[in-house]
Design a protein around this motif. Structure first.
Motif, PDB file in Angstrom:
ATOM      1  N   VAL A 109       0.833  -1.215   0.000  1.00  0.00           N
ATOM      2  CA  VAL A 109       0.000   0.000   0.000  1.00  0.00           C
ATOM      3  C   VAL A 109       0.865   1.262   0.000  1.00  0.00           C
ATOM      4  O   VAL A 109       0.644   2.201  -0.775  1.00  0.00           O
ATOM      5  N   LEU A 110       1.879   1.274   0.877  1.00  0.00           N
ATOM      6  CA  LEU A 110       2.728   2.458   0.965  1.00  0.00           C
ATOM      7  C   LEU A 110       3.597   2.632  -0.280  1.00  0.00           C
ATOM      8  O   LEU A 110       3.903   3.769  -0.677  1.00  0.00           O
ATOM      9  N   ASN A 111       4.018   1.521  -0.892  1.00  0.00           N
ATOM     10  CA  ASN A 111       4.779   1.623  -2.139  1.00  0.00           C
ATOM     11  C   ASN A 111       3.975   2.348  -3.204  1.00  0.00           C
ATOM     12  O   ASN A 111       4.474   3.264  -3.879  1.00  0.00           O
ATOM     13  N   LEU A 112       2.731   1.926  -3.366  1.00  0.00           N
ATOM     14  CA  LEU A 112       1.886   2.553  -4.377  1.00  0.00           C
ATOM     15  C   LEU A 112       1.664   4.036  -4.053  1.00  0.00           C
ATOM     16  O   LEU A 112       1.686   4.896  -4.949  1.00  0.00           O
ATOM     17  N   TRP A 113       1.443   4.325  -2.778  1.00  0.00           N
ATOM     18  CA  TRP A 113       1.180   5.708  -2.370  1.00  0.00           C
ATOM     19  C   TRP A 113       2.414   6.583  -2.522  1.00  0.00           C
ATOM     20  O   TRP A 113       2.382   7.660  -3.130  1.00  0.00           O
ATOM     21  N   PHE A 114       3.558   6.115  -1.958  1.00  0.00           N
ATOM     22  CA  PHE A 114       4.773   6.927  -1.951  1.00  0.00           C
ATOM     23  C   PHE A 114       5.356   7.128  -3.351  1.00  0.00           C
ATOM     24  O   PHE A 114       5.828   8.213  -3.683  1.00  0.00           O
ATOM     25  N   VAL A 115       5.348   6.044  -4.166  1.00  0.00           N
ATOM     26  CA  VAL A 115       5.988   6.122  -5.484  1.00  0.00           C
ATOM     27  C   VAL A 115       5.066   6.749  -6.521  1.00  0.00           C
ATOM     28  O   VAL A 115       5.449   7.680  -7.238  1.00  0.00           O
ATOM     29  N   MET A 116       3.834   6.239  -6.583  1.00  0.00           N
ATOM     30  CA  MET A 116       2.919   6.715  -7.617  1.00  0.00           C
ATOM     31  C   MET A 116       2.138   7.965  -7.184  1.00  0.00           C
ATOM     32  O   MET A 116       1.931   8.875  -7.976  1.00  0.00           O
TER      33      MET A 116
ATOM     34  N   LEU B 112       2.756  10.137  -4.237  1.00  0.00           N
ATOM     35  CA  LEU B 112       3.567  11.271  -3.778  1.00  0.00           C
ATOM     36  C   LEU B 112       4.767  11.552  -4.680  1.00  0.00           C
ATOM     37  O   LEU B 112       5.494  12.516  -4.460  1.00  0.00           O
ATOM     38  N   ASP B 113       5.011  10.650  -5.646  1.00  0.00           N
ATOM     39  CA  ASP B 113       6.107  10.820  -6.607  1.00  0.00           C
ATOM     40  C   ASP B 113       7.469  10.881  -5.918  1.00  0.00           C
ATOM     41  O   ASP B 113       8.328  11.682  -6.281  1.00  0.00           O
ATOM     42  N   TRP B 114       7.656  10.024  -4.899  1.00  0.00           N
ATOM     43  CA  TRP B 114       8.937   9.973  -4.195  1.00  0.00           C
ATOM     44  C   TRP B 114       9.946   9.058  -4.894  1.00  0.00           C
ATOM     45  O   TRP B 114      11.082   8.943  -4.445  1.00  0.00           O
ATOM     46  N   GLY B 115       9.529   8.346  -5.916  1.00  0.00           N
ATOM     47  CA  GLY B 115      10.445   7.529  -6.698  1.00  0.00           C
ATOM     48  C   GLY B 115      11.052   6.376  -5.926  1.00  0.00           C
ATOM     49  O   GLY B 115      10.408   5.751  -5.078  1.00  0.00           O
ATOM     50  N   VAL B 116      12.329   6.098  -6.211  1.00  0.00           N
ATOM     51  CA  VAL B 116      13.036   4.951  -5.635  1.00  0.00           C
ATOM     52  C   VAL B 116      13.120   5.059  -4.111  1.00  0.00           C
ATOM     53  O   VAL B 116      12.927   4.070  -3.390  1.00  0.00           O
ATOM     54  N   VAL B 117      13.396   6.245  -3.579  1.00  0.00           N
ATOM     55  CA  VAL B 117      13.496   6.431  -2.126  1.00  0.00           C
ATOM     56  C   VAL B 117      12.140   6.176  -1.457  1.00  0.00           C
ATOM     57  O   VAL B 117      12.074   5.662  -0.345  1.00  0.00           O
ATOM     58  N   GLY B 118      11.050   6.520  -2.134  1.00  0.00           N
ATOM     59  CA  GLY B 118       9.725   6.254  -1.597  1.00  0.00           C
ATOM     60  C   GLY B 118       9.490   4.774  -1.383  1.00  0.00           C
ATOM     61  O   GLY B 118       8.873   4.357  -0.390  1.00  0.00           O
ATOM     62  N   SER B 119       9.993   3.941  -2.299  1.00  0.00           N
ATOM     63  CA  SER B 119       9.870   2.494  -2.163  1.00  0.00           C
ATOM     64  C   SER B 119      10.612   2.009  -0.918  1.00  0.00           C
ATOM     65  O   SER B 119      10.128   1.143  -0.178  1.00  0.00           O
ATOM     66  N   ALA B 120      11.788   2.579  -0.662  1.00  0.00           N
ATOM     67  CA  ALA B 120      12.572   2.203   0.519  1.00  0.00           C
ATOM     68  C   ALA B 120      11.869   2.631   1.807  1.00  0.00           C
ATOM     69  O   ALA B 120      11.832   1.881   2.794  1.00  0.00           O
TER      70      ALA B 120
END
Length: 449
Positions: free
Chosen positions: A180-187, A189-197
């Motif tokens: 859930v957070l991967n989808l939110w942070f990357v897609m 919030l547009d945090w990219g690779v760091v968002g996935s981490a």
């Protein structure tokens, strides 16, 4: 043969195996599914180096974390044997020792991780964009390491007590939050690779805290008290540390092989390292499903050894082995017929897709070769036969090196052929030691207790 057929027909053993294996397979598969989601989310960003950064950064983190896999495996064997003896005091001591080791090792690895990652990236020789994103991803992931290692100890302890629901809750909670957070942070919030981490870090802490809460209820089934004075004595730590030391060496050698695949792939280009990462997601899916059955072997065989029940030990191996073969055949057919769809689902970068398609046949063969090593690992872990696991893995790596060196000229084909050979040698060395122990009645005599 008639004995094997009779063992296979024992319905009680089938029920015991699947009571443990089913929730563990479900929870285990959630782990590579998260990696699959990570790859899919990042794989639909515009550049191959972004997917490569997640692949390499996750590989660096996994090398550290999975090398500490002994925290789960060592804890499972001792907890299973203590449960077989109905020793509540020993179960409490094993749990506390596992958590203390997890905390100490996380602090040590967190300190060493940054400089070691720099050395690893130097040898990989990645592109400048890939290196920068990899560093950002890996440094962020390190904040979740204490929780990840604590979860290893907790899952191992619960499994040893034949409680598969708690590990299911821990792993599903961790991985669903991660998705859930991967989808939110990357897609979102547009945090990219760091968002996935960042998503992974939050998820790991959520799972570990849930596991700690669940231990209170689980301990009620095993009355007893912690002997605090024993924790101050070296003798009370020695058996667990001895087993963990040997499993650590074994895990380090195992992770070195996986890590070298990433290193060699990175040298062959961004598209190749990304393609290998997508294919290895298929291996992770297979391995974690088969590990569910191996976990059942750990718990049931450890319990049988603790209770000195030879019939239960044999039946557990026969039933779990039969189902492991059936599951591995299913995955082989899945990758053979649906491999292209599996790759296309993960990325729309055409160069990565085209590269991955070339090596799909290796992924289809892999489950049928790897299944035996997973099953045998379960037996050796349940028996706390860590020294034999260590020796088998070291022998395997030593035997593999000259073949891998000779196959370098074949590029990525040589890399995959070497990996298949590694799985063959791994099964043979464990099988040979298992045969020797059976012949000398070693499963019930001479193990670490």
């Amino acid at each position: 043969m008639s004995t094997l057929i009779a063992d296979w027909r024992d319905r009680l053993t089938h029920r015991k195996v699947w009571a443990l294996a089913a929730p563990m397979i479900l929870s285990n598969i959630s782990v590579p599914l998260v990696a699959l989601v990570d790859s899919t989310v990042i794989g639909h960003l515009p550049h191959a180096h972004q997917l490569g950064a997640v692949a390499v950064g996750a590989s660096l983190y996994t090398f550290l974390a999975w090398a500490m896999g002994f925290l789960r495996m060592g804890t499972t064997g001792f907890a299973a044997q203590a449960a077989g003896r109905s020793d509540g005091a020993a179960l409490r001591q094993i749990l506390l020792q596992g958590l203390l080791l997890a905390l100490g090792l996380a602090l040590l690895l967190g300190t060493l991780g940054v400089p070691l990652s720099g050395v690893a990236l130097h040898f990989m020789q990645p592109s400048a964009e890939l290196e920068q994103l990899t560093r950002e991803f890996f440094h962020t992931r390190l904040f979740g390491l204490p929780a990840a290692l604590a979860s290893y100890a907790l899952v191992g302890w619960f499994l040893g007590t034949q409680n598969a629901r708690a590990p299911l809750a821990i792993l599903l909670t961790t991985n669903l939050i991660n998705v859930v957070l991967n989808l939110w942070f990357v897609m979102g919030l547009d945090w990219g690779v760091v968002g996935s981490a960042r998503a992974s870090v939050i998820a790991e802490w959520s799972g570990a805290l849930l596991g700690l809460l669940l231990t209170r209820k689980a301990l009620r089934a095993y009355p007893g008290h912690i002997v605090w004075a024993a924790l101050k004595r070296w003798q009370s730590w020695r058996p667990l540390l001895a087993v963990n030391r040997d499993i650590f060496i074994r895990s380090l050698a195992l992770q070195s092989v996986f890590f070298m695949i990433t290193v060699q792939g990175a040298r062959l280009g961004d598209a190749t390292v990304a393609a290998n990462a997508l294919l290895l997601n298929g291996l992770l899916l297979t391995a974690h499903a088969l590990d569910g059955l191996a976990h059942a072997v750990e718990a049931l065989c450890g319990h049988a050894i603790g209770a000195r029940d030879r019939l239960a030990l044999r039946r557990s191996l026969v039933v779990a082995g039969g189902w492991s073969l059936i599951v591995s055949l299913g995955f082989a057919v899945l990758f053979l017929l649906g491999g292209h769809l599996f790759i296309e689902m993960q990325t729309d970068i055409q160069s990565v897709r085209d590269t991955a398609f070339i090596y799909l046949p290796y992924l289809a063969v892999l489950p049928l070769i790897a299944v035996w090593s997973y099953l045998l690992d379960g037996l050796f872990i349940g028996a706390t036969r860590a020294r034999e696991m260590r020796n088998g893995m070291l022998i395997t790596v030593v035997l593999l090196v000259p073949f891998a060196w000779a196959l370098q000229g074949l590029g990525n084909h040589g890399l995959w052929i070497s990996f298949l050979l590694f799985m063959v040698l791994r099964s043979l060395t464990l099988g040979a030691q298992g045969w020797w122990l059976k012949r000398n009645d070693g499963w019930f005599n001479g193990g670490v207790h």
